[in-house]
Design a protein around this motif. Structure first.
Motif, mmCIF file in Angstrom:
data_model
loop_
_atom_site.group_PDB
_atom_site.id
_atom_site.type_symbol
_atom_site.label_atom_id
_atom_site.label_comp_id
_atom_site.label_asym_id
_atom_site.label_seq_id
_atom_site.Cartn_x
_atom_site.Cartn_y
_atom_site.Cartn_z
ATOM 1 N N VAL B 150 23.136 7.911 -11.809
ATOM 2 C CA VAL B 150 23.384 6.317 -11.734
ATOM 3 C C VAL B 150 22.134 5.919 -10.742
ATOM 4 O O VAL B 150 21.514 4.858 -11.284
ATOM 5 C CB VAL B 150 24.743 6.052 -10.953
ATOM 6 C CG1 VAL B 150 24.894 4.679 -10.730
ATOM 7 C CG2 VAL B 150 25.899 6.284 -12.068
ATOM 8 N N ILE B 151 22.179 6.835 -9.763
ATOM 9 C CA ILE B 151 21.128 6.104 -8.759
ATOM 10 C C ILE B 151 19.614 6.123 -9.587
ATOM 11 O O ILE B 151 18.749 5.050 -9.448
ATOM 12 C CB ILE B 151 20.873 7.127 -7.467
ATOM 13 C CG1 ILE B 151 22.276 6.742 -6.902
ATOM 14 C CG2 ILE B 151 19.786 6.518 -6.724
ATOM 15 C CD1 ILE B 151 22.441 7.718 -5.559
ATOM 16 N N LEU B 152 19.212 7.043 -10.027
ATOM 17 C CA LEU B 152 17.929 7.450 -10.866
ATOM 18 C C LEU B 152 17.831 6.335 -11.850
ATOM 19 O O LEU B 152 16.793 5.642 -11.964
ATOM 20 C CB LEU B 152 17.688 8.648 -11.219
ATOM 21 C CG LEU B 152 17.533 9.817 -10.109
ATOM 22 C CD1 LEU B 152 17.539 11.308 -10.970
ATOM 23 C CD2 LEU B 152 16.240 9.548 -9.568
ATOM 24 N N GLY B 153 18.827 6.182 -12.768
ATOM 25 C CA GLY B 153 18.857 5.002 -13.764
ATOM 26 C C GLY B 153 18.707 3.719 -13.445
ATOM 27 O O GLY B 153 17.805 3.077 -13.696
ATOM 28 N N PHE B 154 19.315 3.513 -12.191
ATOM 29 C CA PHE B 154 19.322 1.849 -11.577
ATOM 30 C C PHE B 154 18.014 1.804 -10.772
ATOM 31 O O PHE B 154 17.283 0.808 -11.248
ATOM 32 C CB PHE B 154 20.214 2.045 -10.386
ATOM 33 C CG PHE B 154 20.255 0.755 -9.753
ATOM 34 C CD1 PHE B 154 20.945 -0.641 -10.179
ATOM 35 C CD2 PHE B 154 19.558 0.580 -8.232
ATOM 36 C CE1 PHE B 154 20.777 -1.747 -9.530
ATOM 37 C CE2 PHE B 154 19.605 -0.678 -7.448
ATOM 38 C CZ PHE B 154 20.231 -1.682 -8.168
ATOM 39 N N ILE B 200 10.160 -4.079 -0.048
ATOM 40 C CA ILE B 200 11.645 -4.083 -0.628
ATOM 41 C C ILE B 200 11.518 -2.882 -1.784
ATOM 42 O O ILE B 200 12.446 -2.137 -1.613
ATOM 43 C CB ILE B 200 11.602 -5.341 -1.586
ATOM 44 C CG1 ILE B 200 11.807 -6.683 -0.778
ATOM 45 C CG2 ILE B 200 13.263 -5.187 -2.251
ATOM 46 C CD1 ILE B 200 13.019 -6.886 0.127
ATOM 47 N N ALA B 201 10.337 -2.760 -2.802
ATOM 48 C CA ALA B 201 10.277 -1.724 -3.473
ATOM 49 C C ALA B 201 10.483 -0.329 -2.853
ATOM 50 O O ALA B 201 11.002 0.414 -3.533
ATOM 51 C CB ALA B 201 9.128 -1.948 -4.480
ATOM 52 N N LEU B 202 9.670 -0.473 -1.830
ATOM 53 C CA LEU B 202 9.574 1.022 -1.029
ATOM 54 C C LEU B 202 10.813 1.280 -0.471
ATOM 55 O O LEU B 202 11.331 2.417 -0.794
ATOM 56 C CB LEU B 202 8.546 0.659 0.163
ATOM 57 C CG LEU B 202 7.103 1.188 -0.169
ATOM 58 C CD1 LEU B 202 6.155 0.549 1.072
ATOM 59 C CD2 LEU B 202 6.823 2.689 -0.668
ATOM 60 N N LEU B 203 11.717 0.223 -0.087
ATOM 61 C CA LEU B 203 12.896 0.673 0.718
ATOM 62 C C LEU B 203 14.085 1.121 -0.561
ATOM 63 O O LEU B 203 14.410 2.151 0.041
ATOM 64 C CB LEU B 203 13.694 -0.511 1.353
ATOM 65 C CG LEU B 203 12.739 -1.223 2.659
ATOM 66 C CD1 LEU B 203 13.513 -2.403 3.313
ATOM 67 C CD2 LEU B 203 13.099 -0.035 3.562
ATOM 68 N N VAL B 204 13.901 0.279 -1.630
ATOM 69 C CA VAL B 204 14.746 0.839 -2.405
ATOM 70 C C VAL B 204 14.705 2.256 -3.037
ATOM 71 O O VAL B 204 15.393 3.027 -3.242
ATOM 72 C CB VAL B 204 14.945 -0.161 -3.696
ATOM 73 C CG1 VAL B 204 15.595 0.346 -4.707
ATOM 74 C CG2 VAL B 204 15.338 -1.682 -3.311
ATOM 75 N N GLY B 205 13.185 2.513 -3.436
ATOM 76 C CA GLY B 205 12.873 3.718 -3.837
ATOM 77 C C GLY B 205 13.149 4.776 -2.894
ATOM 78 O O GLY B 205 13.661 6.047 -3.310
ATOM 79 N N THR B 212 19.628 11.085 -3.596
ATOM 80 C CA THR B 212 19.668 12.206 -4.536
ATOM 81 C C THR B 212 19.453 13.574 -3.880
ATOM 82 O O THR B 212 19.908 14.588 -4.432
ATOM 83 C CB THR B 212 18.668 12.103 -5.923
ATOM 84 O OG1 THR B 212 17.394 11.936 -5.350
ATOM 85 C CG2 THR B 212 19.259 10.809 -6.632
ATOM 86 N N GLU B 213 18.349 13.429 -3.124
ATOM 87 C CA GLU B 213 18.142 14.704 -2.326
ATOM 88 C C GLU B 213 19.508 15.168 -1.574
ATOM 89 O O GLU B 213 19.544 16.351 -1.540
ATOM 90 C CB GLU B 213 17.028 14.599 -1.211
ATOM 91 C CG GLU B 213 15.697 14.546 -1.820
ATOM 92 C CD GLU B 213 15.005 15.704 -2.250
ATOM 93 O OE1 GLU B 213 15.416 16.978 -1.824
ATOM 94 O OE2 GLU B 213 14.446 15.744 -3.477
ATOM 95 N N TYR B 214 19.983 14.252 -0.780
ATOM 96 C CA TYR B 214 21.285 14.546 -0.061
ATOM 97 C C TYR B 214 22.294 15.060 -1.272
ATOM 98 O O TYR B 214 22.977 16.119 -0.949
ATOM 99 C CB TYR B 214 21.679 13.192 0.534
ATOM 100 C CG TYR B 214 22.613 13.532 1.365
ATOM 101 C CD1 TYR B 214 22.601 14.103 2.757
ATOM 102 C CD2 TYR B 214 23.962 13.308 1.041
ATOM 103 C CE1 TYR B 214 23.789 14.016 3.537
ATOM 104 C CE2 TYR B 214 25.064 13.276 1.896
ATOM 105 C CZ TYR B 214 25.023 13.838 3.252
ATOM 106 O OH TYR B 214 26.028 13.876 3.985
ATOM 107 N N LEU B 215 22.365 14.676 -2.339
ATOM 108 C CA LEU B 215 23.480 14.849 -3.322
ATOM 109 C C LEU B 215 23.267 16.485 -3.946
ATOM 110 O O LEU B 215 24.206 17.039 -4.144
ATOM 111 C CB LEU B 215 23.687 13.984 -4.511
ATOM 112 C CG LEU B 215 24.300 12.626 -4.194
ATOM 113 C CD1 LEU B 215 24.154 11.785 -5.339
ATOM 114 C CD2 LEU B 215 25.658 12.819 -3.761
#
Lengths: 373, 225
Positions: B150-154, B200-205, B212-215
């Motif tokens: 979901v995160i990568l897709g988003f 903004i883009a940096l923060l979101v990325g 995902t690393e954490y997951l």
């Protein structure tokens, strides 16, 4: 003892190296399937559980037909009502121990089983009360197997399928888990099909034994007698033959316990290492067939604590040495002793001959559960 | 900060979310089918589903444009109705969905493949049918990977540029997104605007990859005994 529904199976399943092709029928409480790994045992169990769609043939349990290939009938696993204990437990990692135990309870309730009562009973019998809130990943091997067995029992099964319940455990833990299986056998009125490559396990638990090799049945019968047959013994022989004897604890004093081999007053008493159980408890003992010495006359001046009069039942040639079965009482199962053919000739041993079995107290191993809380 | 930049930011979040939702359900089902079953055309299907990952995004955008243009297979003249997608916010969502689908499907497939099917067999023997088994056992056991999907897709949807600009254009206040707004700001020499969007883009990325690393950390090691 109540009669159990008949399990009858005639199935065929292509495997990598050979085809599983077996037919049998059983009404025993515990039927064992014995064989080395890779002999098709697990495939047979999974076929009966309904997890092998490619299997063909007929499987019937009681009045229910689970598989009938000619009649195009296949009952899916969820409708067979079996309790399955896989070799590696397969506890659900996303649930706690209690969550795992409860995962089959809806089925139990549908079948009008007193699910909460069963849960309570299972937790008690298997001694898993202190584990209920734990994450399965934190359990030891023995604990995992007990929880997985509990989960199967809580689902209200009509038949239990146990795949090498003790195989993944080391000898010490195995000795402590085996009594739990024995308790389940005594306290839950569910027939079992038990797979094992361990002669101790099948002797201790099974009433009937089927021996499988390369997908086919090569022997069948009473476990002790089947295991000492010349075509089966080499399969069973890993650390030598172990005698498994059910007994009742009479008393404990000092570093030894007195155990009666059998339920009758007249059954023989033996001296074994100290037990933690209370007098009157059932327990299981094992003694390696190679640790028993034979004597034609009653010896004196020995340190060994057990000198048991016995009568030779039969002698089997298993190729490299002989297996002698000797009866020490009417009721107790015969003890198997490993002897060389030279000794047999020298002592003139033959069926019916009377002799003495000499066993050190330390040669007995006790299979006992930690004292029930 | 211009009004249209804020609109673009807000819309980007909304559209990327919509695209993710749109992709997730069929994507997860397809991923499950690819992970569990052998069927005719499986390799071809899996390849087609992966194509947007390797094609230039503008090529995908152009392909969508050809499909949706009035004389295309999904156009007004063929269908008899006008789907009215091109140059609207729907085109943005479509471009985002198509471009993020491969990432979602691949990640979900790997997470389903990580669930030993024997657990599913176990659940079946405990009385659960195939559907209940999927939702109560397979999904929760695959959940870490699915959340990563979901995160990568988003985030892939949020960053979508090439296909978007071809089928949705870059209309401030209507189809402009974070990605196309950065492009516009840079082209127009509005450095402050572009800097703000970059942050903004940096923060979101960063947040997405970090999560995902954490997951993907291993769960607590099983007590080895």
């Amino acid at each position: 003892m109540s009669a159990f529904p008949t399990l009858s199976a005639r199935v065929r399943l292509p495997l990598d190296r050979f085809d599983l092709d077996v037919g049998f029928e059983t009404t025993h409480r515990v039927t064992g399937v014995f064989g080395v790994s890779g002999s098709g045992k697990t495939s047979l169990l999974e076929t009966i559980a309904g997890l092998r769609r490619r299997a063909t043939g007929r499987i019937r349990f009681g009045d229910d037909v689970w598989l009938d290939t000619p009649g195009r009938r296949f009952v899916p696993p969820e409708a067979r009502g079996v309790g399955y204990l896989p070799q590696d437990s397969l506890l659900f990692p996303h649930k706690t121990v209690l969550g795992n135990l409860r995962s089959g309870m809806r089925r139990a309730m549908r079948n009008a089983v007193d699910a909460e009562g069963t849960l309570h009973n299972v937790v008690e019998v298997l001694g898993i009360g202190p584990l209920l809130e734990r994450d399965p990943a934190t359990l030891s091997g023995g604990e995992r197997q007990r929880v997985a067995l509990g989960r199967a029992l809580c689902s209200g099964p009509r038949l239990l399928l146990l795949d090498e319940p003790l195989a993944s455990l080391d000898a010490g833990i195995r000795r402590r888990v085996l009594p739990f299986l024995d308790r389940v056998r005594e306290q839950f009125d569910v027939p079992m099909l038990l797979i094992s490559h361990n002669p101790i396990e099948v002797q201790a638990l099974c009433d009937d034994l089927i021996v499988l090799r390369d997908g086919a049945i090569i022997a069948r019968g009473e476990p002790r007698s089947v295991l000492t047959r010349s075509e089966v013994f080499p399969i069973a022989e890993n650390e030598g033959f172990e005698n498994i004897l059910p007994g009742v604890l009479v008393e404990t004093s000092g570093e030894t316990s007195l155990v009666r081999l059998g339920a009758h007053e007249t059954d023989p008493l033996i001296v074994a290492p100290r037990s933690r159980q209370r007098p009157g408890s059932r327990l299981m003992l094992s003694v390696p067939a190679s640790d028993i010495t034979l004597s034609a006359a009653r010896p004196t001046g020995l340190s060994a604590r057990n000198i048991l009069p016995a009568r030779v039942d039969h002698i089997r040639d298993i190729g490299f040495w002989r297996l002698l079965s000797a009866r020490i009482s009417e009721h107790a199962p015969p003890l198997v002793v490993e002897v060389t053919s030279a000794a047999i000739d020298e002592l003139g041993l033959a069926p019916g001959v009377e002799l003495f079995l000499i066993i050190k107290a330390r040669s007995f191993s006790l299979y006992e559960a930690p004292e029930a809380a | 900060m211009t009004e249209s930049t804020l609109v673009a930011l807000r819309s980007t979040l909304l559209w990327a979310s919509l695209a993710t939702v749109l992709v997730m359900l069929p994507g997860a089902l397809l991923a499950y089918a690819l992970a569990r079953f052998e069927f005719f055309g499986k390799r071809v299907l899996s390849t087609v589903a992966g194509l947007p990952l390797v094609l230039p995004p503008t090529a995908v955008g152009y392909l969508l444009l050809r499909l949706l243009s009035s004389d295309g297979p999904l156009g007004r003249e063929t269908l008899g109705i006008d789907l009215d997608i091109l140059l609207t916010w729907k085109a943005v969502v479509l471009a985002c969905a198509v471009m993020s689908a491969p990432l979602v499907i691949r990640t979900a497939r790997v997470s389903f493949e990580g669930v030993d099917p024997r657990y599913e067999g176990m659940a079946r023997t405990l009385g659960h049918g195939p559907v209940a088994t999927f939702f109560q056992y397979t999904l929760p056991m695959a959940s870490r990977g699915l959340i990563a999907a979901v995160i990568l897709g988003f985030t892939r949807a949020m960053g979508e540029f090439g296909a978007t600009i071809i089928i949705a254009g870059n209309i401030p206040g209507r189809t402009q997104t974070l990605a196309t707004a950065i492009f516009s700001a840079q082209q127009a020499g509005q450095d402050a605007e572009a800097d703000f969007l970059l942050v903004i883009a940096l923060l979101v990325g960063f947040g997405a990859i970090f999560t995902t690393e954490y997951l993907s950390r291993k769960p607590i090691a099983a007590a080895a005994r």
